[in-house]
Motif scaffolding. Structure first.
Motif, PDB file in Angstrom:
ATOM      1  N   GLN A   4       0.827  -1.192   0.000  1.00  0.00           N
ATOM      2  CA  GLN A   4       0.000   0.000   0.000  1.00  0.00           C
ATOM      3  C   GLN A   4       0.868   1.251   0.000  1.00  0.00           C
ATOM      4  O   GLN A   4       1.843   1.356   0.758  1.00  0.00           O
ATOM      5  CB  GLN A   4      -0.902  -0.026   1.240  1.00  0.00           C
ATOM      6  N   ASP A   5       0.528   2.221  -0.855  1.00  0.00           N
ATOM      7  CA  ASP A   5       1.248   3.487  -0.918  1.00  0.00           C
ATOM      8  C   ASP A   5       0.405   4.544  -0.206  1.00  0.00           C
ATOM      9  O   ASP A   5      -0.542   5.088  -0.770  1.00  0.00           O
ATOM     10  CB  ASP A   5       1.499   3.882  -2.374  1.00  0.00           C
ATOM     11  N   LEU A   6       0.731   4.820   1.048  1.00  0.00           N
ATOM     12  CA  LEU A   6      -0.076   5.718   1.867  1.00  0.00           C
ATOM     13  C   LEU A   6       0.007   7.163   1.392  1.00  0.00           C
ATOM     14  O   LEU A   6      -0.916   7.942   1.611  1.00  0.00           O
ATOM     15  CB  LEU A   6       0.359   5.622   3.330  1.00  0.00           C
ATOM     16  N   MET A   7       1.102   7.536   0.715  1.00  0.00           N
ATOM     17  CA  MET A   7       1.249   8.925   0.288  1.00  0.00           C
ATOM     18  C   MET A   7       0.232   9.296  -0.778  1.00  0.00           C
ATOM     19  O   MET A   7      -0.274  10.420  -0.793  1.00  0.00           O
ATOM     20  CB  MET A   7       2.669   9.165  -0.230  1.00  0.00           C
ATOM     21  N   THR A   8      -0.068   8.368  -1.687  1.00  0.00           N
ATOM     22  CA  THR A   8      -1.085   8.653  -2.713  1.00  0.00           C
ATOM     23  C   THR A   8      -2.440   8.852  -2.064  1.00  0.00           C
ATOM     24  O   THR A   8      -3.169   9.812  -2.375  1.00  0.00           O
ATOM     25  CB  THR A   8      -1.162   7.499  -3.727  1.00  0.00           C
ATOM     26  N   LEU A   9      -2.801   7.954  -1.156  1.00  0.00           N
ATOM     27  CA  LEU A   9      -4.077   8.075  -0.451  1.00  0.00           C
ATOM     28  C   LEU A   9      -4.118   9.352   0.368  1.00  0.00           C
ATOM     29  O   LEU A   9      -5.127  10.074   0.369  1.00  0.00           O
ATOM     30  CB  LEU A   9      -4.274   6.852   0.455  1.00  0.00           C
ATOM     31  N   LEU A  10      -3.015   9.653   1.050  1.00  0.00           N
ATOM     32  CA  LEU A  10      -2.950  10.868   1.855  1.00  0.00           C
ATOM     33  C   LEU A  10      -3.099  12.116   0.991  1.00  0.00           C
ATOM     34  O   LEU A  10      -3.792  13.073   1.364  1.00  0.00           O
ATOM     35  CB  LEU A  10      -1.621  10.910   2.612  1.00  0.00           C
ATOM     36  N   GLY A  11      -2.452  12.106  -0.176  1.00  0.00           N
ATOM     37  CA  GLY A  11      -2.538  13.259  -1.062  1.00  0.00           C
ATOM     38  C   GLY A  11      -3.946  13.521  -1.550  1.00  0.00           C
ATOM     39  O   GLY A  11      -4.415  14.669  -1.553  1.00  0.00           O
ATOM     40  N   VAL A  13      -6.874  12.423  -0.185  1.00  0.00           N
ATOM     41  CA  VAL A  13      -7.754  12.778   0.940  1.00  0.00           C
ATOM     42  C   VAL A  13      -7.463  14.193   1.427  1.00  0.00           C
ATOM     43  O   VAL A  13      -8.378  14.997   1.646  1.00  0.00           O
ATOM     44  CB  VAL A  13      -7.582  11.765   2.097  1.00  0.00           C
ATOM     45  N   ALA A  14      -6.160  14.528   1.583  1.00  0.00           N
ATOM     46  CA  ALA A  14      -5.799  15.863   2.049  1.00  0.00           C
ATOM     47  C   ALA A  14      -6.227  16.928   1.044  1.00  0.00           C
ATOM     48  O   ALA A  14      -6.699  18.011   1.431  1.00  0.00           O
ATOM     49  CB  ALA A  14      -4.295  15.939   2.284  1.00  0.00           C
ATOM     50  N   PHE A  70      -2.575   3.371  -6.016  1.00  0.00           N
ATOM     51  CA  PHE A  70      -2.493   3.465  -4.560  1.00  0.00           C
ATOM     52  C   PHE A  70      -1.561   2.401  -3.986  1.00  0.00           C
ATOM     53  O   PHE A  70      -1.535   2.189  -2.776  1.00  0.00           O
ATOM     54  CB  PHE A  70      -3.883   3.305  -3.940  1.00  0.00           C
TER      55      PHE A  70
END
Length: 267
Positions: A4-11, A13-14, A70
């Motif tokens: 899982q690539d959390l930075m893509t999801l974070l980007g 959502v943020a 993601f």
């Protein structure tokens, strides 16, 4: 092979949260930014253009392509060099056939296929030809998905402009009715807003992320190929290691050196 690539999801959502926050700072109600006709025009309209541009069998993979954006590669070059160091030592000590047991424990399909061909005694030139073909076909598959996202990113703002024209036409047609003017202006502006958000927050960044990951995966596979051929040639494990280190960036080389020193200290 993927994690899982959390930075893509974070980007994503943020970005959405910041947009909603910015829209609410003006004291306006967020519901004024919702318009179902605009969603139909921008979202479904641009998707229909994809159906015209690409065969349905490719468009049907779009969901999995978005999901892939993601995810991130699980195997690193450093991990693979450590593995090749172990494999080359075993092959030099016990022979290539001794790698048969190791192949069954390898998750990476590309590496597994290459080592299996080595064990089967296939010529180095043939192995290189087949494995390079694998890389080329992988890049072609990735390019189709990346191009679809880029196309959608281009179509969404275009349909936003179409929605703007529709809204203006409706507004001009209802100049004698103030309610029609308001609804027409809403469609005219919100469709452009939807198209810009779809293109710049979602599809263009996703396409760029997939392109970068495809490049990384190709580079990793090229390194694996060199390692496979080096093991087959029976060169010294230290030479195999030094050859593969050439594929590391300066930061990765420093990290690999630290890992190696730590392992030697433990040993």
């Amino acid at each position: 092979m993927k994690k899982q690539d959390l930075m893509t999801l974070l980007g994503v959502v943020a970005g959405i949260i910041l947009l909603l926050w910015g829209m609410s700072l003006g004291g306006s109600k967020l519901k004024i930014f919702y318009d179902f006709p605009s969603i139909i025009i921008t979202g479904f309209g641009s998707f229909c253009s994809l159906l015209i541009n690409y065969p349905f069998r490719e468009v049907s993979k779009l969901g999995s392509i978005i999901i892939e954006s993601f995810k991130e590669l699980k195997s690193s070059k450093i991990d693979m060099i450590e593995r090749f160091s172990s494999l080359s030592k075993k092959a030099r000590r016990e022979g290539l056939l001794s790698l048969e047991d190791e192949v069954s424990n390898i998750e990476d399909d590309y590496l597994k296929k290459g080592l299996q061909m080595v064990i089967d005694g296939i010529e180095p030139e043939t192995i290189r030809e087949i494995m390079e073909l694998e890389i080329g076909e992988m890049e072609k598959r990735h390019k189709i998905g990346i191009d679809m996202l880029k196309s959608w990113a281009a179509y969404a703002p275009a349909f936003g402009m179409i929605g703007t024209l529709i809204g203006l036409i409706q507004m001009l047609d209802g100049l004698d009715d103030s309610s029609k003017i308001a609804s027409g202006m809403a469609v005219a502006l919100i469709t452009t807003f939807y198209g810009a958000v779809m293109a710049n927050l979602i599809f263009t960044p996703m396409a760029a992320k997939l392109a970068l990951r495809s490049e990384k995966e190709s580079g990793l596979n090229e390194m694996l190929l060199e390692g496979i051929l080096a093991i087959q040639s029976g060169v010294n494990p230290r030479i195999v290691e030094e050859k593969l280190i050439c594929y590391l960036s300066p930061e990765e080389r420093k990290k690999y050196g630290e890992v190696t020193k730590l392992q030697e200290g433990v040993a």
